[in-house]
Design a protein around this motif. Structure first.
Motif, PDB file in Angstrom:
ATOM      1  N   LEU A 393     -70.005 -79.129 -67.495  1.00  8.41           N
ATOM      2  CA  LEU A 393     -71.034 -78.886 -68.505  1.00  8.41           C
ATOM      3  C   LEU A 393     -72.225 -78.229 -67.825  1.00  8.41           C
ATOM      4  N   VAL A 394     -72.544 -77.021 -68.259  1.00  6.35           N
ATOM      5  CA  VAL A 394     -73.662 -76.255 -67.708  1.00  6.35           C
ATOM      6  C   VAL A 394     -74.626 -75.972 -68.852  1.00  6.35           C
ATOM      7  N   ILE A 395     -75.749 -76.684 -68.850  1.00 10.17           N
ATOM      8  CA  ILE A 395     -76.771 -76.516 -69.893  1.00 10.17           C
ATOM      9  C   ILE A 395     -78.135 -76.320 -69.231  1.00 10.17           C
ATOM     10  N   ALA A 396     -78.165 -75.489 -68.181  1.00 10.45           N
ATOM     11  CA  ALA A 396     -79.420 -75.234 -67.478  1.00 10.45           C
ATOM     12  C   ALA A 396     -80.426 -74.574 -68.413  1.00 10.45           C
ATOM     13  N   HIS A 397     -81.668 -74.949 -68.218  1.00 10.32           N
ATOM     14  CA  HIS A 397     -82.783 -74.389 -68.994  1.00 10.32           C
ATOM     15  C   HIS A 397     -82.608 -74.639 -70.494  1.00 10.32           C
ATOM     16  N   SER A 398     -82.096 -75.784 -70.837  1.00  4.12           N
ATOM     17  CA  SER A 398     -81.952 -76.144 -72.248  1.00  4.12           C
ATOM     18  C   SER A 398     -83.014 -77.178 -72.616  1.00  4.12           C
ATOM     19  N   ASP A 399     -82.999 -77.598 -73.869  1.00  4.90           N
ATOM     20  CA  ASP A 399     -84.030 -78.513 -74.364  1.00  4.90           C
ATOM     21  C   ASP A 399     -83.526 -79.952 -74.481  1.00  4.90           C
ATOM     22  N   ILE A 400     -82.533 -80.326 -73.699  1.00  2.00           N
ATOM     23  CA  ILE A 400     -82.046 -81.701 -73.742  1.00  2.00           C
ATOM     24  C   ILE A 400     -83.094 -82.636 -73.133  1.00  2.00           C
ATOM     25  N   ASP A 401     -83.214 -83.805 -73.690  1.00  2.00           N
ATOM     26  CA  ASP A 401     -84.192 -84.777 -73.200  1.00  2.00           C
ATOM     27  C   ASP A 401     -83.470 -86.044 -72.752  1.00  2.00           C
ATOM     28  N   ASP A 402     -84.249 -87.078 -72.415  1.00  2.00           N
ATOM     29  CA  ASP A 402     -83.655 -88.320 -71.907  1.00  2.00           C
ATOM     30  C   ASP A 402     -82.780 -88.999 -72.943  1.00  2.00           C
ATOM     31  N   GLU A 403     -83.218 -89.048 -74.196  1.00  2.00           N
ATOM     32  CA  GLU A 403     -82.423 -89.692 -75.238  1.00  2.00           C
ATOM     33  C   GLU A 403     -81.118 -88.942 -75.476  1.00  2.00           C
ATOM     34  N   GLY A 404     -81.186 -87.630 -75.478  1.00  2.00           N
ATOM     35  CA  GLY A 404     -79.962 -86.851 -75.665  1.00  2.00           C
ATOM     36  C   GLY A 404     -78.977 -87.058 -74.530  1.00  2.00           C
ATOM     37  N   LEU A 405     -79.479 -87.143 -73.285  1.00  2.00           N
ATOM     38  CA  LEU A 405     -78.584 -87.369 -72.160  1.00  2.00           C
ATOM     39  C   LEU A 405     -77.967 -88.763 -72.218  1.00  2.00           C
ATOM     40  N   GLU A 406     -78.722 -89.735 -72.666  1.00  2.00           N
ATOM     41  CA  GLU A 406     -78.167 -91.087 -72.816  1.00  2.00           C
ATOM     42  C   GLU A 406     -77.065 -91.110 -73.865  1.00  2.00           C
ATOM     43  N   VAL A 407     -77.263 -90.430 -75.002  1.00  2.00           N
ATOM     44  CA  VAL A 407     -76.226 -90.374 -76.035  1.00  2.00           C
ATOM     45  C   VAL A 407     -74.989 -89.660 -75.499  1.00  2.00           C
ATOM     46  N   LEU A 408     -75.174 -88.606 -74.731  1.00  2.00           N
ATOM     47  CA  LEU A 408     -74.050 -87.864 -74.180  1.00  2.00           C
ATOM     48  C   LEU A 408     -73.233 -88.718 -73.211  1.00  2.00           C
ATOM     49  N   LEU A 409     -73.899 -89.619 -72.476  1.00  2.00           N
ATOM     50  CA  LEU A 409     -73.212 -90.392 -71.442  1.00  2.00           C
ATOM     51  C   LEU A 409     -72.696 -91.747 -71.929  1.00  2.00           C
ATOM     52  N   GLN A 410     -73.422 -92.409 -72.813  1.00  2.00           N
ATOM     53  CA  GLN A 410     -73.014 -93.762 -73.224  1.00  2.00           C
ATOM     54  C   GLN A 410     -72.984 -93.961 -74.725  1.00  2.00           C
ATOM     55  N   GLY A 411     -73.142 -92.883 -75.480  1.00  2.00           N
ATOM     56  CA  GLY A 411     -73.039 -92.985 -76.931  1.00  2.00           C
ATOM     57  C   GLY A 411     -74.276 -93.608 -77.567  1.00  2.00           C
ATOM     58  N   ASP A 412     -74.108 -93.978 -78.839  1.00  2.00           N
ATOM     59  CA  ASP A 412     -75.214 -94.542 -79.608  1.00  2.00           C
ATOM     60  C   ASP A 412     -75.052 -96.059 -79.699  1.00  2.00           C
ATOM     61  N   ASP A 413     -76.075 -96.776 -79.211  1.00  2.00           N
ATOM     62  CA  ASP A 413     -76.118 -98.238 -79.261  1.00  2.00           C
ATOM     63  C   ASP A 413     -74.885 -98.846 -78.582  1.00  2.00           C
ATOM     64  N   PRO A 414     -74.739 -98.663 -77.264  1.00  2.00           N
ATOM     65  CA  PRO A 414     -73.564 -99.215 -76.564  1.00  2.00           C
ATOM     66  C   PRO A 414     -73.750-100.702 -76.301  1.00  2.00           C
ATOM     67  N   GLU A 415     -72.661-101.344 -75.918  1.00  2.00           N
ATOM     68  CA  GLU A 415     -72.700-102.751 -75.540  1.00  2.00           C
ATOM     69  C   GLU A 415     -73.228-102.867 -74.112  1.00  2.00           C
ATOM     70  N   ILE A 416     -74.136-103.835 -73.885  1.00  2.00           N
ATOM     71  CA  ILE A 416     -74.796-103.983 -72.595  1.00  2.00           C
ATOM     72  C   ILE A 416     -74.237-105.212 -71.884  1.00  2.00           C
TER      73      ILE A 416
END
Length: 707
Positions: A393-416
């Motif tokens: 995945l190459v998204i250099a110079h894009s507008d992704i933020d911390d919340e978007g990266l968290e959703v990309l890696l662990q989804g929405d509301d994961p089990e902790i």
């Protein structure tokens, strides 16, 4: 009438007589000139009575009658001693040429001119017929010679018994069959060679050479544009040397055979797309790899290609301004086998168009979408998370933020997990992740990478100025396959990050490290990396605080690498390194320019170790521009095997540098060198003692500065 014509032709027409009997001098008028048919017939009779024809055995002319009147042409048959004969080889005698020129008029035995000049005072004798009452004693024509006279049919040659026996012996022998001589045939190896072998031979030529060969003949033209030669059309290296007409001809002629079509940089096809775009797309229907990077192409031609090639696996449209979200929709509908998609720098493509591709292309493994917008779309990121097929995945110079990266890696509301405080999610399949210049990221988002990307081999986080050591605290522990790490221009990271990297499992297999413009990194962090990184191939350390110690340690590690041969095979042989000599290999590239603490002493240490006679691994160095020419010349001699010359150059250069320093001890530059040495000592003391950076230091007198 015929009698009169014959008389005229024979020259015996009645003339006015002024004399007496035959043989006496006569007075007559000049004869009339013959014209037309009469003149032609007279010429034929003269030719037929020529002695040259008599010697050839030619039969006299049938028009000549032996018993008829004589012609004037018979004068040439008279003897040269005759008193009345004319010798055409000589001039007329003085007796018969009164008042006329005596120059020769013709050669011997040739007829005279058509119109003869007569002297009215001359005496001539008519020899065409005998006088009245006398028989003809002189033959009218010359007889044929005996040697060429033909034998009559009734005459038989005498029989020779020897000749008869010889003939019988010859004809009694059996007749042998005569074998006709075979004509020597010119060998045409190329023409007699099978067509398939000729095509296989042409496979060894470069594309530009094949296009040149097409101009030999029609058969070569047909063979050079055979589709079997153009299964892989990659114009990246030769598109400037081939005109657009030839490119169009290649694509249209070899269309059904083409599997890989790379038109990267073919800007000259801009005018051809409008006229031949549909024809090209109709011909190329079996494409699997398709690249239009940097091309100028209209939108309809792109859609034609995408709609008519459902087997596409690789699509590269990087930088093509005609690509937009509608093209993404076409890809989603017509390319279900897609595995690679590059839409970087396509200004008209955003996350909305990419979302359609992700939903339908379930085999997508690589996605390059640098400089695209809309990466804050949670639905799009959730689909990427659920699919979990992306490896790059190459998204250099894009507008992704911390919340978007968290959703990309662990989804929405994961089990902790309550014990480790980590999200319980399946590991991601990312092998390469490029988040460079994503300025909205911080330590919070990068921390999510820990424990979720165990197969990660390449990580690029350059130019994210908000990152600190906290972002990498647990990242290197769970990435044992990491080989490429880019942390360029991360101003807030310190040596503790490099120390954590040196203690991690990936330190031994790390190959590429970039810490350029990390001004807080120095020897304390780099020395452990140099010692543990036995497979490092390139290190970019420009604009850092490293010193000559790092260069000296790197030179020493090269000798240790030579002795490290696991499983009996040197590990650097498995790595794709550049062989510069039969026994010497560039195993490490160092970039150390603009490093204030690197002096000529460290540069000389690298040069000295490279020139040793028993070395197999050497170091390529990019340093201060004032030293670079000497370093390049030294490396050139080492590569060529001229070790004595390289050692002599290194020794002379060291003597030159020492002389310059001694000359400037109390002169220009001495104060600057002492100040830099003092600063280097203070920095090294702070690093060893772990004191605060930028703390209070002893005041130094700097002297008076005017203006």
């Amino acid at each position: 009438m015929s009698g009169n014509m014959a008389d005229d032709l024979n020259g015996t027409a009645e003339l006015p007589m002024f004399g007496g009997a035959h043989g006496e001098a006569l007075r007559f008028q000049e004869p009339m000139k013959l014209k037309g048919r009469k003149r032609f017939l007279q010429s034929l009779q003269r030719i037929s009575s020529s002695p040259s024809l008599a010697r050839m055995g030619r039969v006299p002319s049938s028009s000549y009658r032996a018993g008829g009147k004589a012609s004037m042409s018979c004068v040439s048959l008279a003897s040269s001693s005759s008193a009345y004969g004319h010798s055409y080889g000589n001039s007329h005698s003085s007796q018969t040429s009164v008042g006329f020129s005596t120059a020769p008029t013709s050669v011997v035995a040739t007829p005279g001119p058509d119109a003869q000049t007569f002297d009215f005072q001359s005496r001539i004798r008519i020899i065409g017929q005998p006088p009245a009452g006398q028989a003809a004693t002189t033959p009218l024509t010359a007889p044929l010679p005996a040697e060429i006279r033909s034998v009559a049919k009734e005459t038989h040659l005498p029989v020779n018994p020897e000749v008869t026996a010889l003939n019988e012996e010859y004809f009694s022998k059996p007749i042998l069959e005569v074998v006709p001589e075979r004509k020597q045939r010119t060998a045409d190896f190329w023409g007699e060679m099978p067509y398939e072998i000729r095509i296989q031979i042409l496979h060894y030529l470069q594309p530009r050479e094949i296009v040149r060969c097409s101009a030999v003949s029609r058969s070569w033209h047909k063979m050079c544009f055979d589709g079997q030669l153009w299964v892989n059309v990659d114009t990246q290296d030769y598109y400037r040397d081939i005109p657009s007409t030839s490119l169009v001809k290649i694509m249209t002629a070899a269309g059904p055979f083409v599997r890989d079509l790379n038109l990267r940089g073919c800007a000259q096809l801009w005018e051809r797309w409008t006229s031949h775009g549909q024809a090209i797309s109709n011909a190329c229907r079996n494409l699997q790899n398709f690249s239009l990077e940097g091309c100028r192409i209209d939108r309809s031609s792109v859609h034609y290609f995408l709609l008519r090639n459902p087997r596409l696996v690789h699509i590269n449209v990087c930088g093509v301004q005609a690509i937009n979200n509608s093209a993404m929709k076409v890809i989603a509908q017509g390319c279900p086998q897609l595995e690679f998609l590059d839409v970087s720098w396509c200004n008209h493509v955003d996350a909305q168009g990419l979302h359609k591709v992700v939903q339908t292309c379930q085999k997508l493994k690589e996605l390059k979408a640098s400089e695209t917008r809309g990466w804050s779309d949670k639905a799009f990121l959730l689909d990427l998370y659920k699919g979990n097929t992306l490896e790059r995945l190459v998204i250099a110079h894009s507008d992704i933020d911390d919340e978007g990266l968290e959703v990309l890696l662990q989804g929405d509301d994961p089990e902790i997990d309550p014990l480790t405080d980590r999200a319980i999610v399946p590991p991601r399949k990312f092998r390469h992740l490029n988040l460079s210049r994503c300025h909205e990221l911080s330590d919070k988002g990068v921390k999510c990478l820990a424990h979720k990307v165990p197969q990660l081999a390449g990580l690029q986080l350059s130019h994210i100025i908000s990152l600190t050591d906290d972002a990498f605290q647990h990242l290197f522990e769970d990435t044992p396959l990491l080989t490429h790490l880019d942390m360029e221009e991360l101003e807030d990271i310190t040596n503790s990050t490099l120390q954590n990297l040196a203690r991690s499992p990936c330190a031994f297999i790390l190959q590429h490290l970039n810490i350029s413009y990390c001004e807080n990194l120095g020897d304390t962090g780099m020395l452990p990396i140099i010692r543990r990184g036995q497979r490092l191939r390139s290190i970019d350390m420009d604009n850092t605080r490293i010193s000559d110690l790092v260069l000296t340690e790197a030179a020493a590690q090269m000798r240790y690498r030579e002795r490290s041969e696991p499983f009996g095979v040197p590990y650097w042989r498995d790595i794709d390194v550049v062989d510069v000599a039969p026994t010497r290999t560039v195993a490490l590239h160092l970039t150390v320019f603009d490093c204030q603490n690197v002096t000529w002493t460290g540069i000389r240490e690298i040069m000295c170790r490279n020139a040793e006679s028993n070395r197999e691994l050497i170091i390529s160095l990019k340093c201060f521009y004032g030293y670079q020419d000497t370093v390049n010349e030294h490396m050139k001699r080492v590569k060529a095997g001229r070790l004595d010359s390289a050692q002599r150059l290194e020794r002379k250069w060291a003597e030159y540098m020492i002389a310059n320093e001694e000359a400037g001890v109390g002169g220009a530059g001495a104060r600057r060198r002492r100040r830099r040495a003092r600063e280097a000592a203070m920095v090294h003391a702070d690093e060893e003692e772990g004191g605060p950076r930028g703390g209070r230091r002893r005041a130094r007198s700097g002297g008076c500065v005017v203006m």
